[in-house]
Structures are given as C-alpha cells and as structure tokens.
Scaffold this active site. Structure first.
Site, PDB file in Angstrom:
ATOM      1  N   SER A 568       0.844  -1.183   0.000  1.00  0.00           N
ATOM      2  CA  SER A 568       0.000   0.000   0.000  1.00  0.00           C
ATOM      3  C   SER A 568       0.891   1.250   0.000  1.00  0.00           C
ATOM      4  CB  SER A 568      -0.952  -0.034   1.195  1.00  0.00           C
ATOM      5  OG  SER A 568      -1.922   0.967   1.095  1.00  0.00           O
ATOM      6  N   HIS A 684      -7.964  -4.923  -0.729  1.00  0.00           N
ATOM      7  CA  HIS A 684      -6.685  -4.279  -0.456  1.00  0.00           C
ATOM      8  C   HIS A 684      -5.774  -5.156   0.396  1.00  0.00           C
ATOM      9  CE1 HIS A 684      -3.973  -0.980  -0.569  1.00  0.00           C
ATOM     10  NE2 HIS A 684      -4.022  -0.758   0.731  1.00  0.00           N
TER      11      HIS A 684
END
Length: 714
Positions: A568, A684
């Site tokens: 991320s 995610h």
C-alpha cells in the site's frame, strides 16, 4: 465513542513474479495527448477483457518462475499450517453476555462468526456456537462472502447490521441479522453493495450513507449524505439529514447507545486528518463540537476527550500536538473550557491509543517504540488519579482494551513480540490481576535468534529507530540475506509482533528480518507523521535508505543480499527505493502499491489521500509530488534490482492498475527482472482466505530467497 475516522491499516507481506516482456500497445504509443503521454492507460480498465488477458499471461509466467517447485509447495504448506492452526488465539468481542469471534481454518475457508461464554472461553478447547457460516452462506448465495464485521443494537444486542463483501473489496453489502434466531431478518434493513456507512438509531431506524445515484458519493468514493431510514420503507425514501461537499472525504453519523448517555453525532470528514463533528439534538439541530479540525475526539458517558494533532491554544494555555485532554462534555458544549491534561508527549513518548472501562481510562503509550500502560481515574475537583498498569516486556507490543465499558472495569491485555508468541490475559482494574487466557503456540524455535533495536541518523540528522531479528551468533561479515520492511505513512506505527510466517519462511531459512520505524508513521505521535507529509514525503525515503546503509555499514548484509518489502503506502515506499535508491537493494517486493502519483487521485479511492501526498492536479504541488512518483521516474538503462509487483483485481481502495502499469512500463524499457502477479480476490488485503494468503506469502519469500541468495547460502 471515538468519532474520528481511522487511517489505513498496515499490510502483511504478500508477493508476485516473471514472464516474457510485454509489448506496448502501438496505438497508445502513438498517442500525442500531452496531458497523459501514457501508453499503458488501457490497463486501467480493471475488468476489461484485454487487461485481464494481460494479467493472466503475466500471472502464469510469474507462477512458473517462482511457484512451480516442490520447495515452494513445502513452504506454502508450512505457512498455511500457521494460518489455519486451531491453536491460534481466537480474539473475542463481548456482545451482550456472549463473546464473539470470527474464525478461519482449513475447514472454514471463508470463516465462521461464532460465540461462546466466558466460562467456556477460559477452557483450552472452548465449545463454540456457530452464528454465521460464511462458507455455507456463500454456497447458498453463489457469492464468496468476505467478512467485514457486525454492529449490534444495544442494550438488547439482538439485532445486528452485518457487513460482507463479495470478493473482499471495501464495498460491501449490509444486512440485518437476528442473534437469537441466528438468521438474516426477512424484510429487514438491506443495503446493496457499495462503500456504505450505517449505524443504529433505534430498533426501527438506522443512519445510512451509501450510493444513492449520481452526486451521492464524494470524489473519494465515499458517502456524501447521511439519511435516516425507517424500517419498512424503501431505501430510496430514506430522509436526508446531512450533506457534505463533493471534495470532502465523507459524511457519516452514529448514535452513542450507552444507556443514559444516548447522543447522536454527525461527522463531516474533510480529509484523512481533519473533520467537523456535530451533536444532533432531538429536533435535528446541529451543534458543533468546537475543537481543532485535526483533533481525534472521543465522547464517553460524561467525558469529552480531545487529542489535537497540532498545537492548540485554548483558554490561555498551549497544548502540543499529540497530547490528550479531558473535559466534561455538557460543560464543554455550554462554553466552558476547563480542560485537564491527561498526557503530554515527549521526544521519545507518544500516545498509541486509549480505552475506557466503566470507571477508568487506560492509556496505551509508546516509549521509543516499546509499550507501556497507565490507568487514569477521574477524581474530585477535576483531578485524575494516575497509576501504572504493570511492567511490559522490553521491545514488545502490549495493548490493554476494555472488555465492556458499559458493564465493568475488566480488560483484555495482549502481549506480543517478534520472538514471543502472543498471549491474551484478562484482568480487572482494582480487582484481579491479569490472568492468562490464551497463548499462541510457538510456530518456530526462537532460541537461536535475538531481537535488537538500533538507531541511525537520517540525511537531515534525525534519529530513526529500527528493529532487527537475527541469529544470536551472527557474524557481521555482510553475508546475510536480509529483508527490510517499511510503511511510513498515515500515522501508522510499526510495532513488535509475533509472526509464525516470518519465522518459518525467513528466519528458519537463515535470513535476517528488519522492521523500520521511519517518519510518516506514528511511532512518535503526530510530529513523526507530519515530518513526512506532502512535500516532505522524501524524508521517509531518506530514513529507509539510511537504515539500509546502516545494515551494510554494520556488516549485517550487503547490497546484493538486502531486500525491501512494503504494501500500500509501503508499496510507494519501496517503489521509490527501486527508482531513487536502486544501488542499495538486491531485490524488492512491492505489494498493492501506489506508484502512479500523477493519476492516483483519479484511481479508486485515491482522492481521499490528498492530505497525505498532495494534489497532482495542482501544478505547484505536482512539482514536488513528481519527485516521489515511481511510475514517472522509472527510466531505461538503470541498474534496477529484480522487483515483484503484487496486487488484487478486487482492490477498490488503491486498485490494481498502478502495479499493472509499473510492471508494463518496466518491461517496455527492457527490464526482464520486473515480475507481476495479480490475485483476483482479497481486496486491499490481497487475499480473501488463508489459502490465498499462504500462496502469496510463499511467493514473496521464494522470490526473495532466490534473488538474495538465501537458497544458495543454506
């Protein structure tokens, strides 16, 4: 009731791998659009037939290069043993008089939401009652449901709003569930798939923010409106009570359901770090809670807690960012500013978090990235009594959290360290000392290893800490394959934590593991985070590079044996290591990353992070954002280390397209050592179940073992 939105969470290490160099699209290469000049825009069609064919081709090549071996399968199997182990601690949440846990194992791939009593939970092998079986539900519904949690209506705690995502993205479906009948309520509240915000008002009304059509979602892809939805009426007829601007991050609402202290709050989230909070009275009138926009706010019973992120001057006093202040809520709303300082940060200490019990406030503190706890008790005349909660082990993470703030002063105490399996104890303030309830088994032999903490001066002289996990008898000859992991953003601290996966997949194989505590994180509170915001973002990268250089200087490893991993925002970190500091690393794994900082605000939820990185659509800000945009900075003819990009098709937060485009661009420039893998599910987090997580973790470590010479060194 914490009223401030929570920042992104850190990611565990995942993976990806190699294939023949792709050929850029000829028409795209010929494009003369000066605003993009991007031949790989076609890969931004997330579910398009052509991009998915490109993904499939690269996945196959990557898997063949790194996952098609007996050694890989053994590694994957050993990691899956850890993830599926029945001996893991089943962490619980008290709802009513039961203790609830969400659990995945080899027989329940998508998971069980289950419950038990405290008496049973104390046993080595508790008897659990299944409430929702996601595998069975998925089979019935024809969708792979990924658990997002449940919010139950106090004080009865019979009805819950259950959130589940088809595939693991942030967008989910919310359905009303009955805990007594253990069934979804026929004709009950049901919010279709979207990035929604829901909260109970009473048995027949909820607050809802969701996708009501054009104009109802912000540019950041979150709800713009708050509406009150009455049972038995169509969702489309929910009455709007609040709206924020299109450029704001989100609107949300909640009711504090604490008996005797029921209050309604509306929140305008401006960006990740600023918000306005309003008390909504019975007539629907809004009364602003007059605190700094960047403050973290918590209202508990009669108390208001305020934690400003920056310096706050009020009533003749100056409070530094990172402090914690208390006032009586009703008095504060009436205009009084009698604030009591509960915590003031120092150069080495910061507030990691807090938790209310029925009569006390527990502070979880960090001191040079190690934990300690204090208990504060409101007393007469605005004073608060203070006491230590007990000694915490060195170089460890300890967290105390209330069991039920409405009911008792009991608290759970979890303790974990890099080499110390996690323990969970139950104690009571003013009563029983913490007694161990559960302990994670030792998934690897920790005896040969030692944890040490080191500090290094960054480029500007700032003292930056990092943790090292290495063999006790390690010779400092520069020969050791080493992973340097980092995040450095969104005020997220990287703390000691036990990982059977790291132990089995890396330490036992002969590697060294290092966790960085660079600026941008929250290790030293808001100041540590703010030091690497926007134009100062490169400070985080300078810190990480300084640690890499220190590991070589100290004789732990060498450039050829040093790898970097991050996901991320950490993917952006290691993407910058690739393009700006390639001389420091022998291999890089870049997971669910941001990489194209020119277009990030136009991809998935990217607009919500402008407060962190800046706005690339403003020329004056793009001038400095471009200095840390790997996609724009990658060039042909450089000595880049092998890199593995890993992402997920279902990631609707960062999205898969940035990793796709970066891998494609590197291959376009002739870098055959740029590898790519995209999981279809998992959002995610990159994996929807333990099998997928084990596969991707195994691929990460297989890639690093080969590229850093760990296989040859064994």
């Amino acid at each position: 009731m914490n009223l401030t939105p929570v920042a992104l969470a850190t990611l565990v290490v995942l993976a990806g791998c190699s294939q023949p160099a792709p050929k850029p699209d000829a028409a795209a290469l010929a494009r003369t659009d000066a605003t993009t000049e991007d031949p790989w825009l076609w890969l931004e069609d997330i579910h398009g037939e052509r991009p998915l064919a490109w993904v499939a081709e690269h996945n196959a090549g990557t898997a063949k290069a790194y996952a098609d071996t007996p050694a890989f399968e053994r590694l994957r199997s050993r990691i899956l043993e850890v993830l599926d182990s029945d001996a893991r601690i089943p962490m619980v949440e008290k709802i009513g008089d039961r203790y609830y846990n969400f659990w995945k194992d080899k027989d329940h791939v998508l998971g069980l939401w289950r419950r038990t009593t405290l008496e049973e939970y104390r046993k080595a092998d508790p008897a659990w009652e299944t409430v929702i079986d996601l595998d069975a539900l998925s089979a019935t519904d024809g969708k792979r449901w990924v658990w997002h949690g449940a919010h139950c209506l106090k004080p009865a705690n019979r009805r819950c709003l259950v959130a589940m995502s088809p595939g693991g993205g942030d967008a989910d479906v919310v359905r009303e569930f009955d805990l007594v009948d253990k069934a979804f309520v026929e004709g009950g509240f049901h919010v279709p798939e979207a990035k929604s915000e829901t909260a109970w008002i009473d048995a027949d009304h909820i607050y809802v923010g969701t996708d009501f059509g054009p104009g109802s979602m912000t540019k950041s892809s979150y709800p713009r409106t708050v509406r009150v939805w009455a049972r038995g009426t169509p969702l489309a007829e929910a009455r709007q009570v609040y709206e924020v601007g299109m450029d704001d991050l989100a609107a949300s609402a909640t009711r504090d359901l604490t008996p005797g202290f029921e209050r309604d709050f509306l929140v305008r989230t401006i960006d990740f770090y600023t918000s306005e909070i309003f008390l909504r009275d019975a007539q629907g009138t809004l009364h602003k809670v007059d605190v700094p926009l960047d403050a973290v706010v918590d209202v508990h019973r009669e108390w208001l807690l305020v934690a400003p992120r920056s310096e706050w001057k009020v009533d003749g006093q100056t409070h530094p960012g990172g402090s914690l202040l208390a006032a009586r809520f009703d008095d504060y709303m009436a205009g009084k500013r009698e604030l009591v300082t509960l915590f003031t940060p120092s150069e080495t200490t910061s507030l990691s978090g807090h938790s209310w019990t029925r009569h006390h406030l527990i502070l979880n503190l960090l001191d040079d990235v190690s934990s300690r706890q204090e208990v504060l008790t409101p007393a007469a005349a605005g004073e608060w009594k203070r006491a230590a909660l007990g000694g915490a082990p060195a170089l460890s993470q300890v967290e105390a959290e209330a069991v039920d703030a409405d009911d008792s002063d009991a608290y759970f105490l979890s303790v974990t360290g890099f080499l110390t399996p996690t323990t969970l104890a139950l104690g009571e303030i003013g009563g029983a000392a913490p007694a161990m309830l559960k302990q994670t088994p030792a998934f690897f032999d920790a005896a040969p290893y030692a944890v040490s903490q080191h500090f290094v001066a960054s480029k500007d002289g700032t003292r930056v800490p990092y943790f090292q996990i290495a063999p006790r008898d390690m010779k400092l000859d520069g020969s050791h394959p080493t992973i340097l992991n980092g995040y450095g953003g969104f005020e997220v601290a990287r703390l000691p934590m036990y990982s059977g996966t790291i132990g089995r997949a890396w330490l036992e194989q002969g590697g060294v593991y290092v966790v960085s505590n660079i600026r941008g994180g929250g290790e030293y509170g808001p100041r540590w985070h703010q030091a690497a915001l926007k134009a100062n973002r490169p400070r985080a990268y300078e810190d990480f590079a300084a640690i890499a250089e220190d590991l070589v200087r100290r004789g732990v490893t060498s450039r050829e044996r040093l790898g970097a991993t991050g996901g991320s925002n950490g993917g952006l970190l290691v993407g910058n290591m690739l393009t700006e500091y390639p001389q420091l690393f022998g291999a890089i794994v870049c997971q669910v990353p941001l990489l194209d900082m020119k277009r990030y605000t136009h991809l998935s939820a990217g607009a919500s992070w402008i407060a962190e990185y800046g706005d690339p659509d403003k020329p004056e800000e793009w001038n400095w954002i471009r200095t840390f945009s790997p996609y724009q900075n990658v060039e042909p003819g450089q000595d880049y280390p092998p890199v593995l990009f890993y992402t997920a098709t279902s990631d609707d937060r960062v999205g898969p397209v940035q990793a796709r485009k970066m891998a494609a661009r590197m291959r376009e420039f002739g870098y055959a050592n740029a590898w790519f893998y995209e999981n279809t599910e998992g959002g995610h987090g990159g994996a929807a179940d333990n099998r997928q997580a084990a596969y991707m973790n195994a691929m990460t470590y297989a890639f690093l073992a080969r590229e850093l010479g760990l296989e040859a060194s064994r």
